[in-house]
Motif scaffolding. Structure first.
Motif, PDB file in Angstrom:
ATOM      1  N   GLU A 108     -56.006 -13.066  24.444  1.00 13.53           N
ATOM      2  CA  GLU A 108     -57.337 -12.877  23.872  1.00 13.53           C
ATOM      3  C   GLU A 108     -58.049 -14.197  23.570  1.00 13.53           C
ATOM      4  OE1 GLU A 108     -54.763  -9.495  23.517  1.00 13.53           O
ATOM      5  OE2 GLU A 108     -54.521 -11.528  22.731  1.00 13.53           O
ATOM      6  N   GLU A 109     -57.323 -15.303  23.525  1.00 11.05           N
ATOM      7  CA  GLU A 109     -57.920 -16.599  23.231  1.00 11.05           C
ATOM      8  C   GLU A 109     -58.345 -17.354  24.493  1.00 11.05           C
ATOM      9  OE1 GLU A 109     -55.337 -18.918  20.793  1.00 11.05           O
ATOM     10  OE2 GLU A 109     -55.038 -17.330  19.313  1.00 11.05           O
ATOM     11  N   SER A 110     -58.054 -16.803  25.663  1.00  8.94           N
ATOM     12  CA  SER A 110     -58.247 -17.531  26.914  1.00  8.94           C
ATOM     13  C   SER A 110     -59.716 -17.848  27.173  1.00  8.94           C
ATOM     14  CB  SER A 110     -57.672 -16.730  28.081  1.00  8.94           C
ATOM     15  OG  SER A 110     -56.295 -16.496  27.908  1.00  8.94           O
ATOM     16  N   HIS A 111     -60.596 -16.893  26.971  1.00 10.66           N
ATOM     17  CA  HIS A 111     -62.010 -17.104  27.260  1.00 10.66           C
ATOM     18  C   HIS A 111     -62.595 -18.187  26.368  1.00 10.66           C
ATOM     19  CE1 HIS A 111     -66.379 -16.082  27.256  1.00 10.66           C
ATOM     20  NE2 HIS A 111     -66.138 -15.929  28.551  1.00 10.66           N
ATOM     21  N   ALA A 112     -62.283 -18.120  25.089  1.00 12.73           N
ATOM     22  CA  ALA A 112     -62.793 -19.132  24.155  1.00 12.73           C
ATOM     23  C   ALA A 112     -62.236 -20.510  24.473  1.00 12.73           C
ATOM     24  CB  ALA A 112     -62.446 -18.738  22.720  1.00 12.73           C
ATOM     25  N   ALA A 113     -60.966 -20.560  24.896  1.00 14.65           N
ATOM     26  CA  ALA A 113     -60.375 -21.851  25.271  1.00 14.65           C
ATOM     27  C   ALA A 113     -61.093 -22.439  26.476  1.00 14.65           C
ATOM     28  CB  ALA A 113     -58.891 -21.678  25.564  1.00 14.65           C
ATOM     29  N   GLY A 114     -61.426 -21.605  27.458  1.00 13.77           N
ATOM     30  CA  GLY A 114     -62.169 -22.079  28.615  1.00 13.77           C
ATOM     31  C   GLY A 114     -63.538 -22.606  28.229  1.00 13.77           C
ATOM     32  N   GLN A 115     -64.218 -21.900  27.331  1.00 22.49           N
ATOM     33  CA  GLN A 115     -65.525 -22.361  26.862  1.00 22.49           C
ATOM     34  C   GLN A 115     -65.404 -23.710  26.153  1.00 22.49           C
ATOM     35  OE1 GLN A 115     -66.669 -18.891  24.511  1.00 22.49           O
ATOM     36  NE2 GLN A 115     -68.256 -18.414  26.022  1.00 22.49           N
ATOM     37  N   GLN A 116     -64.373 -23.847  25.323  1.00 22.26           N
ATOM     38  CA  GLN A 116     -64.166 -25.108  24.605  1.00 22.26           C
ATOM     39  C   GLN A 116     -63.967 -26.264  25.577  1.00 22.26           C
ATOM     40  OE1 GLN A 116     -61.007 -25.002  21.649  1.00 22.26           O
ATOM     41  NE2 GLN A 116     -60.729 -27.222  21.766  1.00 22.26           N
ATOM     42  N   LEU A 117     -63.140 -26.058  26.596  1.00 22.76           N
ATOM     43  CA  LEU A 117     -62.914 -27.106  27.590  1.00 22.76           C
ATOM     44  C   LEU A 117     -64.200 -27.416  28.353  1.00 22.76           C
ATOM     45  CD1 LEU A 117     -59.443 -26.004  28.997  1.00 22.76           C
ATOM     46  CD2 LEU A 117     -59.911 -27.995  27.559  1.00 22.76           C
ATOM     47  N   GLY A 118     -64.952 -26.377  28.691  1.00 22.38           N
ATOM     48  CA  GLY A 118     -66.191 -26.589  29.418  1.00 22.38           C
ATOM     49  C   GLY A 118     -67.201 -27.382  28.619  1.00 22.38           C
ATOM     50  N   GLU A 119     -67.306 -27.102  27.329  1.00 17.43           N
ATOM     51  CA  GLU A 119     -68.237 -27.841  26.472  1.00 17.43           C
ATOM     52  C   GLU A 119     -67.864 -29.311  26.391  1.00 17.43           C
ATOM     53  OE1 GLU A 119     -67.950 -25.659  22.879  1.00 17.43           O
ATOM     54  OE2 GLU A 119     -69.183 -23.980  23.591  1.00 17.43           O
ATOM     55  N   ARG A 180     -46.717 -26.400  24.126  1.00 23.36           N
ATOM     56  CA  ARG A 180     -46.652 -25.031  24.635  1.00 23.36           C
ATOM     57  C   ARG A 180     -47.943 -24.310  24.263  1.00 23.36           C
ATOM     58  NH1 ARG A 180     -41.941 -21.064  24.652  1.00 23.36           N
ATOM     59  NH2 ARG A 180     -43.079 -20.576  26.555  1.00 23.36           N
ATOM     60  N   PHE A 181     -48.273 -23.295  25.032  1.00 20.79           N
ATOM     61  CA  PHE A 181     -49.414 -22.423  24.759  1.00 20.79           C
ATOM     62  C   PHE A 181     -50.723 -23.214  24.684  1.00 20.79           C
ATOM     63  CE2 PHE A 181     -45.838 -20.427  22.152  1.00 20.79           C
ATOM     64  CZ  PHE A 181     -45.279 -19.826  23.268  1.00 20.79           C
ATOM     65  N   HIS A 182     -50.962 -24.020  25.702  1.00 18.18           N
ATOM     66  CA  HIS A 182     -52.183 -24.814  25.794  1.00 18.18           C
ATOM     67  C   HIS A 182     -52.748 -24.743  27.216  1.00 18.18           C
ATOM     68  CE1 HIS A 182     -51.447 -26.580  21.858  1.00 18.18           C
ATOM     69  NE2 HIS A 182     -52.587 -27.248  21.959  1.00 18.18           N
ATOM     70  N   ALA A 183     -54.022 -25.062  27.315  1.00 14.82           N
ATOM     71  CA  ALA A 183     -54.663 -25.346  28.595  1.00 14.82           C
ATOM     72  C   ALA A 183     -55.133 -26.785  28.551  1.00 14.82           C
ATOM     73  CB  ALA A 183     -55.840 -24.406  28.837  1.00 14.82           C
ATOM     74  N   CYS A 184     -55.022 -27.469  29.673  1.00 15.56           N
ATOM     75  CA  CYS A 184     -55.361 -28.881  29.744  1.00 15.56           C
ATOM     76  C   CYS A 184     -56.195 -29.101  31.008  1.00 15.56           C
ATOM     77  CB  CYS A 184     -54.087 -29.717  29.781  1.00 15.56           C
ATOM     78  SG  CYS A 184     -54.341 -31.490  29.593  1.00 15.56           S
ATOM     79  N   ALA A 185     -57.309 -29.818  30.886  1.00 13.99           N
ATOM     80  CA  ALA A 185     -58.206 -29.999  32.021  1.00 13.99           C
ATOM     81  C   ALA A 185     -58.710 -31.427  32.074  1.00 13.99           C
ATOM     82  CB  ALA A 185     -59.388 -29.033  31.923  1.00 13.99           C
ATOM     83  N   VAL A 186     -58.842 -31.938  33.291  1.00 12.30           N
ATOM     84  CA  VAL A 186     -59.411 -33.267  33.512  1.00 12.30           C
ATOM     85  C   VAL A 186     -60.641 -33.112  34.397  1.00 12.30           C
ATOM     86  CG1 VAL A 186     -57.894 -33.750  35.482  1.00 12.30           C
ATOM     87  CG2 VAL A 186     -58.945 -35.639  34.250  1.00 12.30           C
ATOM     88  N   GLY A 187     -61.725 -33.791  34.019  1.00 18.01           N
ATOM     89  CA  GLY A 187     -62.961 -33.733  34.784  1.00 18.01           C
ATOM     90  C   GLY A 187     -63.219 -35.040  35.510  1.00 18.01           C
ATOM     91  N   PHE A 188     -63.782 -34.942  36.715  1.00 21.34           N
ATOM     92  CA  PHE A 188     -64.107 -36.104  37.538  1.00 21.34           C
ATOM     93  C   PHE A 188     -65.623 -36.272  37.562  1.00 21.34           C
ATOM     94  CE2 PHE A 188     -60.325 -33.969  39.262  1.00 21.34           C
ATOM     95  CZ  PHE A 188     -59.379 -34.975  39.065  1.00 21.34           C
ATOM     96  N   ILE A 189     -66.108 -37.410  37.049  1.00 22.26           N
ATOM     97  CA  ILE A 189     -67.537 -37.633  36.861  1.00 22.26           C
ATOM     98  C   ILE A 189     -67.976 -38.838  37.681  1.00 22.26           C
ATOM     99  CG2 ILE A 189     -69.344 -38.180  35.166  1.00 22.26           C
ATOM    100  CD1 ILE A 189     -67.467 -36.860  33.059  1.00 22.26           C
ATOM    101  N   GLY A 190     -68.960 -38.642  38.553  1.00 24.30           N
ATOM    102  CA  GLY A 190     -69.462 -39.749  39.363  1.00 24.30           C
ATOM    103  C   GLY A 190     -70.048 -39.254  40.666  1.00 24.30           C
TER     104      GLY A 190
END
Length: 389
Positions: A108-119, A180-190
């Motif tokens: 149930e926390e997945s959508h909010a986690a994705g939004q947080q990473l996107g922001e 554990r129980f995390h999502a991790c994302a790296v963004g490429f800017i340029g």
């Protein structure tokens, strides 16, 4: 008189190496540490309890962004390695990279986690996102959907879900920290960075098309108004002497989403003969068209060629200074068995040996853009090719 090759003139900005307990590191660490260096690590689950090699990576790359996750089987430059660590490194000269993580303690926390990473990642010059998440608590489609809602249009998203021998031994490596129980994302800017994605399957359709007439999350209750179990059993039958439960691992479902040419594959996790429900390895929207699939080991390997051709249709493959991240489904190993190592080797050969390659076997594969439906797959080989041009 010494002659200079192309590689002598052009400084190398990518590298790979691997580790196992018997032989240690396969080669010395390359001198690529910088604030715009990305280090991707896939490692067997036991290194969470004996993290010394992971600490060596963090100590050698103190300025770099380090991301990764667990997988019982990893890939390094075409080699399939069990109980090992695979490391891929790429240093950028004209690209910024940003890394963030978010906790995901339940579906149930997945959508909010994705939004947080996107922001945190959003930027007008964002070109791509590489993301990994815990395969136990994450509903990947909702995670990706939340991320898409906060990103600029047409940003490439690639990655997968951490896996293990069981659901109790998955973990993430987020900026060098084990979690554990995390999502991790790296963004490429340029303006000179590219993340190109491609997928391959190797499955063929059997049976007839049905409509998913009642679903909830990952649970398929009805097909064409009948209990899903009954329809699935009729279509799969008891081929090759297997019972229905044993057959389900070899007969996933394909979902045909509206306005999306590509089919999405869903593993069948459990079949409840009492309620008639089927539990899948990912979400299934109500109303989609569903069909049963099957395959052989040779057909699965044909899926590698499919992915390579799709990659070639999207970009001119570079000769060097690119890093390929290959994420294949853990379920494909149950079909390939002794041929699993051929999948890694074929991908390496197809991309070209000048392109460094690491990979893992995941509980789910991510390959999509920030526009259109979130494409989260099972039983699929996905490739993400990262380079600066």
């Amino acid at each position: 008189m010494r002659t200079f090759s192309h590689l002598d003139i052009e400084e190398q900005t990518t590298g790979t190496l691997s580790y196992d307990r018997d032989n240690g590191w396969s080669k010395p660490f390359p001198s690529l540490d910088s604030e715009n260096t990305l280090v991707v690590v896939f490692a067997a689950h036991e290194y969470c309890d004996a993290p010394e090699p992971l600490l060596e990576i963090c100590n050698y790359f103190p300025e770099s962004k380090i991301i990764g996750c667990s997988s019982p089987v990893v890939i390094c430059d075409g080699l399939l390695l069990e109980g090992a660590i695979a490391v891929g490194i790429i240093r950028f000269e004209n690209t910024q990279i940003r890394l963030f993580s978010a906790s995901v303690n339940a579906f149930e926390e997945s959508h909010a986690a994705g939004q947080q990473l996107g922001e945190q990642l959003t930027n007008p010059d964002l070109k791509g996102v590489l993301m990994f998440a815990d395969g136990v608590t994450t509903e990947a489609t909702e995670l990706v959907r939340g991320l898409q809602e906060r990103l600029p249009p047409d940003v490439t998203i690639a990655g997968g879900l951490a896996s293990g021998h069981t659901l109790d031994d998955t973990w993430m490596l987020c900026d060098g920290e084990l979690k554990r129980f995390h999502a991790c994302a790296v963004g490429f800017i340029g303006n000179r960075v590219e993340l190109t994605r491609a997928t391959g399957g190797g499955w063929r359709l059997i049976g007839t098309e049905c409509q998913a007439t009642r679903t909830a999350g990952r649970t398929l209750f009805e097909l064409d108004g009948e209990p899903a179990h009954d329809v699935y059993q009729r279509q799969v039958g008891r081929e090759m002497g297997f019972g229905l439960h044993e057959s389900s691992t070899r007969y996933p479902l394909t979902l045909r989403l509206p306005n999306l040419e590509m089919q999405i594959v869903r593993d069948v996790n459990t079949v409840d003969e009492v309620s008639g429900a089927i539990e899948l390895a990912g979400d299934i929207p109500e109303g989609v068209t569903v069909q049963v699939m099957t395959t052989t080991a040779d057909e699965i390997l044909d899926g590698v060629d499919e992915a390579i051709e799709r990659m070639r249709s999207k970009t001119i493959l570079p000769q060097n200074n690119a890093l390929a991240i290959c994420v294949s489904c853990a379920g494909r190993r149950t079909v390939l068995l002794d041929k699993t190592r051929e999948e890694a080797a074929l991908a390496y050969d197809g991309l070209g040996h000048g392109i460094h390659q690491i990979g893992m076997y995941a509980f789910g594969e991510i390959s999509t853009t920030s526009s259109g439906p979130p494409q989260v797959h099972n039983e699929t080989l996905t490739m993400g090719l990262i380079r600066e041009y």
